[in-house]
Design a protein around this motif. Structure first.
Motif, mmCIF file in Angstrom:
data_model
loop_
_atom_site.group_PDB
_atom_site.id
_atom_site.type_symbol
_atom_site.label_atom_id
_atom_site.label_comp_id
_atom_site.label_asym_id
_atom_site.label_seq_id
_atom_site.Cartn_x
_atom_site.Cartn_y
_atom_site.Cartn_z
ATOM 1 N N CYS A 1 0.842 -1.218 0.000
ATOM 2 C CA CYS A 1 0.000 0.000 0.000
ATOM 3 C C CYS A 1 0.868 1.257 0.000
ATOM 4 C CB CYS A 1 -0.842 0.072 1.270
ATOM 5 S SG CYS A 1 -1.857 -1.333 1.555
ATOM 6 N N VAL A 2 0.269 2.335 -0.408
ATOM 7 C CA VAL A 2 0.854 3.652 -0.159
ATOM 8 C C VAL A 2 -0.252 4.560 0.378
ATOM 9 C CG1 VAL A 2 2.790 3.700 -1.765
ATOM 10 C CG2 VAL A 2 0.505 4.245 -2.604
ATOM 11 N N LEU A 3 0.141 5.476 1.237
ATOM 12 C CA LEU A 3 -0.815 6.459 1.752
ATOM 13 C C LEU A 3 -0.648 7.740 0.938
ATOM 14 C CD1 LEU A 3 -2.867 7.372 3.992
ATOM 15 C CD2 LEU A 3 -0.878 8.192 5.269
ATOM 16 N N MET A 4 -1.744 8.179 0.334
ATOM 17 C CA MET A 4 -1.726 9.442 -0.407
ATOM 18 C C MET A 4 -1.941 10.579 0.585
ATOM 19 S SD MET A 4 -1.656 8.178 -3.502
ATOM 20 C CE MET A 4 -1.878 9.678 -4.420
ATOM 21 N N LYS A 5 -1.388 11.729 0.277
ATOM 22 C CA LYS A 5 -1.685 12.901 1.112
ATOM 23 C C LYS A 5 -3.184 13.194 1.011
ATOM 24 C CE LYS A 5 -1.035 17.344 0.330
ATOM 25 N NZ LYS A 5 -0.376 18.565 -0.136
ATOM 26 N N PHE A 6 -3.805 13.490 2.152
ATOM 27 C CA PHE A 6 -5.239 13.778 2.135
ATOM 28 C C PHE A 6 -5.515 15.004 1.258
ATOM 29 C CE2 PHE A 6 -7.535 11.612 5.774
ATOM 30 C CZ PHE A 6 -6.582 10.626 5.935
ATOM 31 N N THR A 7 -6.714 15.070 0.722
ATOM 32 C CA THR A 7 -7.136 16.293 0.041
ATOM 33 C C THR A 7 -8.076 17.043 0.980
ATOM 34 O OG1 THR A 7 -8.914 15.061 -1.030
ATOM 35 C CG2 THR A 7 -6.908 15.364 -2.277
ATOM 36 N N ASP A 8 -8.128 18.340 0.832
ATOM 37 C CA ASP A 8 -8.904 19.177 1.751
ATOM 38 C C ASP A 8 -9.981 19.919 0.957
ATOM 39 O OD1 ASP A 8 -9.885 20.918 3.620
ATOM 40 O OD2 ASP A 8 -7.922 21.525 4.390
ATOM 41 N N ASP A 9 -11.234 19.570 1.205
ATOM 42 C CA ASP A 9 -12.336 20.208 0.481
ATOM 43 C C ASP A 9 -12.955 21.355 1.267
ATOM 44 O OD1 ASP A 9 -12.027 18.599 -1.615
ATOM 45 O OD2 ASP A 9 -13.975 17.600 -1.518
ATOM 46 N N THR B 1 -4.375 6.145 -11.228
ATOM 47 C CA THR B 1 -4.085 5.279 -10.066
ATOM 48 C C THR B 1 -3.022 4.235 -10.428
ATOM 49 O OG1 THR B 1 -5.920 3.802 -10.647
ATOM 50 C CG2 THR B 1 -6.396 5.558 -9.083
ATOM 51 N N ARG B 2 -3.096 3.734 -11.665
ATOM 52 C CA ARG B 2 -2.134 2.706 -12.101
ATOM 53 C C ARG B 2 -0.714 3.278 -12.107
ATOM 54 N NH1 ARG B 2 -3.803 1.667 -17.274
ATOM 55 N NH2 ARG B 2 -5.710 0.769 -16.472
ATOM 56 N N ALA B 3 -0.582 4.490 -12.623
ATOM 57 C CA ALA B 3 0.751 5.125 -12.683
ATOM 58 C C ALA B 3 1.327 5.302 -11.277
ATOM 59 C CB ALA B 3 0.633 6.476 -13.390
ATOM 60 N N ILE B 4 0.500 5.711 -10.339
ATOM 61 C CA ILE B 4 0.988 5.885 -8.962
ATOM 62 C C ILE B 4 1.393 4.528 -8.385
ATOM 63 C CG2 ILE B 4 0.331 6.605 -6.620
ATOM 64 C CD1 ILE B 4 -1.599 8.641 -7.963
ATOM 65 N N GLY B 5 0.549 3.528 -8.621
ATOM 66 C CA GLY B 5 0.825 2.181 -8.108
ATOM 67 C C GLY B 5 2.126 1.625 -8.663
ATOM 68 N N GLU B 6 2.314 1.774 -9.962
ATOM 69 C CA GLU B 6 3.526 1.223 -10.600
ATOM 70 C C GLU B 6 4.780 1.943 -10.116
ATOM 71 O OE1 GLU B 6 2.687 1.440 -14.762
ATOM 72 O OE2 GLU B 6 1.400 -0.334 -14.727
ATOM 73 N N GLN B 7 4.663 3.261 -9.969
ATOM 74 C CA GLN B 7 5.828 4.036 -9.536
ATOM 75 C C GLN B 7 6.307 3.626 -8.144
ATOM 76 O OE1 GLN B 7 5.187 8.271 -9.677
ATOM 77 N NE2 GLN B 7 7.218 8.704 -8.850
ATOM 78 N N HIS B 8 5.349 3.271 -7.277
ATOM 79 C CA HIS B 8 5.720 2.964 -5.888
ATOM 80 C C HIS B 8 5.588 1.479 -5.568
ATOM 81 C CE1 HIS B 8 5.999 7.253 -4.995
ATOM 82 N NE2 HIS B 8 4.922 7.389 -5.761
ATOM 83 N N LYS B 9 5.372 0.671 -6.608
ATOM 84 C CA LYS B 9 5.221 -0.789 -6.439
ATOM 85 C C LYS B 9 4.123 -1.119 -5.423
ATOM 86 C CE LYS B 9 9.974 -1.931 -7.722
ATOM 87 N NZ LYS B 9 10.289 -0.583 -8.223
ATOM 88 N N ALA B 10 3.041 -0.395 -5.524
ATOM 89 C CA ALA B 10 1.942 -0.588 -4.575
ATOM 90 C C ALA B 10 0.697 -1.128 -5.290
ATOM 91 C CB ALA B 10 1.603 0.742 -3.902
ATOM 92 N N ASP B 11 0.007 -2.046 -4.597
ATOM 93 C CA ASP B 11 -1.231 -2.595 -5.163
ATOM 94 C C ASP B 11 -2.444 -1.724 -4.795
ATOM 95 O OD1 ASP B 11 0.192 -4.822 -6.053
ATOM 96 O OD2 ASP B 11 0.058 -5.751 -4.069
ATOM 97 N N TYR B 12 -2.344 -1.052 -3.661
ATOM 98 C CA TYR B 12 -3.496 -0.293 -3.166
ATOM 99 C C TYR B 12 -3.092 1.125 -2.756
ATOM 100 C CZ TYR B 12 -5.565 -4.911 -2.959
ATOM 101 O OH TYR B 12 -6.030 -6.145 -3.297
ATOM 102 N N LEU B 13 -3.986 2.051 -2.973
ATOM 103 C CA LEU B 13 -3.775 3.432 -2.552
ATOM 104 C C LEU B 13 -4.748 3.731 -1.421
ATOM 105 C CD1 LEU B 13 -3.837 5.169 -6.093
ATOM 106 C CD2 LEU B 13 -1.965 3.903 -5.037
ATOM 107 N N ILE B 14 -4.234 4.254 -0.324
ATOM 108 C CA ILE B 14 -5.109 4.696 0.766
ATOM 109 C C ILE B 14 -5.222 6.205 0.618
ATOM 110 C CG2 ILE B 14 -5.423 4.807 3.267
ATOM 111 C CD1 ILE B 14 -3.515 2.363 3.470
ATOM 112 N N GLN B 15 -6.434 6.675 0.448
ATOM 113 C CA GLN B 15 -6.618 8.101 0.141
ATOM 114 C C GLN B 15 -7.736 8.669 1.000
ATOM 115 O OE1 GLN B 15 -9.236 9.817 -1.524
ATOM 116 N NE2 GLN B 15 -8.105 11.732 -1.668
ATOM 117 N N GLY B 16 -7.568 9.894 1.453
ATOM 118 C CA GLY B 16 -8.589 10.515 2.298
ATOM 119 C C GLY B 16 -8.938 11.922 1.841
ATOM 120 N N THR B 17 -10.145 12.349 2.203
ATOM 121 C CA THR B 17 -10.603 13.706 1.887
ATOM 122 C C THR B 17 -11.179 14.336 3.150
ATOM 123 O OG1 THR B 17 -11.256 12.923 -0.307
ATOM 124 C CG2 THR B 17 -12.124 15.056 0.372
ATOM 125 N N ILE B 18 -10.696 15.518 3.481
ATOM 126 C CA ILE B 18 -11.308 16.258 4.601
ATOM 127 C C ILE B 18 -12.522 16.967 4.026
ATOM 128 C CG2 ILE B 18 -10.967 18.056 6.342
ATOM 129 C CD1 ILE B 18 -7.944 17.441 6.123
#
Lengths: 282, 260
Positions: free
Chosen positions: A33-41, A134-151
């Motif tokens: 996994c990789v943790l994405m920086k949260f987005t702020d709405d 999402t695929r590009a991010i996954g391949e770049q960091h060798k991650a199968d899953y992205l953990i992403q959050g939104t405030i």
């Protein structure tokens, strides 16, 4: 003497080596996994709540040892910015369709598939976030899953109360206010009790941070799991005449406490569903 | 020469088939105008709330206050509108929770319902009690009637104004694979343009897709899309929704009662 020491060290090493070989770590089967920086709405994105919250969640996830995190810092890749570029392209397609009166390419294209997420903030379970991103991010960091959050909300008041009864009353009042001229809705706010309780003042304030957290399969962009949590920090002050107990003033430490609470709840939500097997189903 | 004549005649035949006949959407417009209907829909792609500035609204608005409801923010939602003349019922939510408005006798009852252990629980001003508000005729006059959430309200009000200068105008019609037919419309209001495709299966309206765009105050191109899955759109109002739920008591202190 020196020779004896060397012989002893060699013997000890000889005895340890087979054990070391046997203790080689077993293959890590936890999904990467990789943790994405949260987005702020919210309108408070300038105070960088997203950065702080992402860091706090990262620390907790690392401490839990339940996730194979491919990066030890939240990823700075701004998925929202990538999606914004895509949206701008889509808006041009809207204009072209309107000008040519040929809507087929637009409405029968990928942008209008029913499972296509409108935006990262509204992406719900089963919906697809643009796979190429999402695929590009996954391949770049060798991650199968992205953990992403939104405030999605931050502020003071009582909106964070997710107790259905309290929330219902708040919502109904909001609906009534929205559909009623303001002069009517404000009448009766300062009733007779206001004067009677003039000498005793109990004030309560707090900061709430509400966020959605989601798990995205990098290869397909599919949202597999989402949860909504609220981090809350409150304080209370009682004033009787000239004496004041406690303080209802908002402060930086209260904001920090709310952040810690939100990060804790995000991590708890993730860990709870890892335990019950609701995460990483596919 | 004969070929040209045949083509010309064929063309004259084709044109009325596309635009001259009554559009399938006309039937639904007529149902709305008659004021007796039940509409059930899913808003699959609700617009996100960009900021939380929308928490205070001074002038009233149509549509339930979905934007002020944290439970429903950014979530796909279901809606229902039932109408029998001036009596109306609207509901927006999901399986667990819904914000509701019953309009009856010139009064609005706002309440919410959520799924408890023993079925739905209701909250108005407090649990199992509700107080009526005066109906906001001003907001209706300014913004049109409310039809569930804001997306659906905008779509239905535009649909009702079809044929008028500011309303939708049909631009195309056709058939997709699988026999699904569609009608394409275009509308313009102030600086915004809407392009709409309505889908019909066997003549029944099943989906409305809308793309809307225009320039904001700074001249930047903005817009959003919306997909509404229509689950029911019939001329039969579901009567059971046109009175308060049995568990919910009307505790309004009305002037007539005071006079007595």
């Amino acid at each position: 003497m020196k020779l004896r020491k060397i012989l002893f060290a060699g013997l000890a090493l000889g005895l340890l080596l087979p054990q070391l070989a046997g203790a080689a770590p077993a293959a890590d089967n936890r999904p990467a996994c990789v943790l994405m920086k949260f987005t702020d709405d919210t309108r408070y994105d300038a105070i960088e709540t997203a950065e702080q919250l992402s860091e706090l969640v990262m620390v907790r996830l690392l401490d839990s040892h339940r996730f194979r995190l491919m990066e030890t810092r939240p990823l700075e890749e701004n998925m929202e910015r990538e999606l914004y570029r895509e949206k701008m392209q889509e808006l041009q397609e809207f204009k072209t369709a309107a000008a040519t009166h040929d809507y087929n390419a637009l409405f029968e294209g990928p942008g209008f598939r029913e499972n296509k997420a409108q935006s990262i903030a509204t992406a719900s379970v089963g919906q697809i976030v643009t796979p190429s991103i999402t695929r590009a991010i996954g391949e770049q960091h060798k991650a199968d899953y992205l953990i992403q959050g939104t405030i999605i909300n931050m502020g003071i008041g009582n909106w964070w109360n997710v107790d259905y009864a309290a929330m219902s009353t708040a919502v109904n009042t909001a609906s009534a206010l929205a559909a009623t001229p303001i002069s009517v809705s404000l009448s009766g706010i300062s009733g007779p009790l206001g004067g009677m309780l003039g000498d005793i003042e109990i004030s309560r304030s707090g900061i709430g941070i509400e966020c959605d957290i989601r798990l995205i399969k990098a290869a397909t962009g599919e949202v597999l799991w989402t949860k909504r949590v609220v981090g809350l920090a409150t304080t209370r002050g009682i004033t009787i005449g000239a004496v004041t107990l406690g303080s209802a003033r908002l402060s930086g430490s209260l904001y920090r406490k709310a952040l810690e609470q939100a990060a804790g709840k995000v991590t708890e939500a993730l860990l709870a569903d890892v335990e019950t097997g609701k995460l990483f189903l596919k | 020469m004969k070929c040209l004549l045949v083509l010309l005649l064929l063309g004259l035949e084709i044109l009325p088939a596309s635009f001259g006949e009554a559009a399938a959407l006309d039937r639904y417009r007529q149902i709305l105008l008659e004021g007796r209907y039940t509409i059930e829909y899913h808003n699959i792609t609700p617009a996100e709330r960009v900021t939380n500035r929308d928490r205070v609204h001074l002038f009233g608005k149509t549509g339930l206050a979905v934007a002020q409801n944290d439970y429903l923010t950014n979530r796909p939602r279901k809606g229902m509108i039932v109408s029998r003349g001036e009596d109306r019922y609207e509901e927006v939510g999901d399986e667990e929770f819904a914000a509701c408005r019953l309009t009856k006798g010139g009064e609005d009852f706002f309440f919410t319902k959520y799924k408890g252990k023993g079925g739905y629980e209701y909250f108005g001003t407090k649990k199992n009690q509700v107080t009526a508000n005066n109906r906001n005729y001003l907001a209706e006059a300014l913004e049109g009637k409310s039809y569930g959430d804001e997306d659906m309200s905008r779509i239905i009000n535009a649909l009702l104004s079809a044929g008028r200068p500011q309303g939708w105008a049909q631009v195309a019609a056709g058939t997709l694979a699988g026999g699904v037919t569609y009608e394409d419309y275009q509308g313009k209001s102030e600086d915004r343009t809407q392009i709409i495709r309505c889908y019909f299966t066997g003549g029944v309206l099943t989906k409305i897709a809308v793309a809307e765009f225009g320039a904001d105050a700074a001249g930047n191109l903005t817009g959003h899309k919306c997909i509404i899955a229509v689950k029911a759109f019939t001329a039969a109002p579901r009567e059971e929704y046109l009175s308060l739920p049995a568990k919910l008591a009307d505790v309004t202190k009305r002037k007539e009662a005071k006079a007595k």
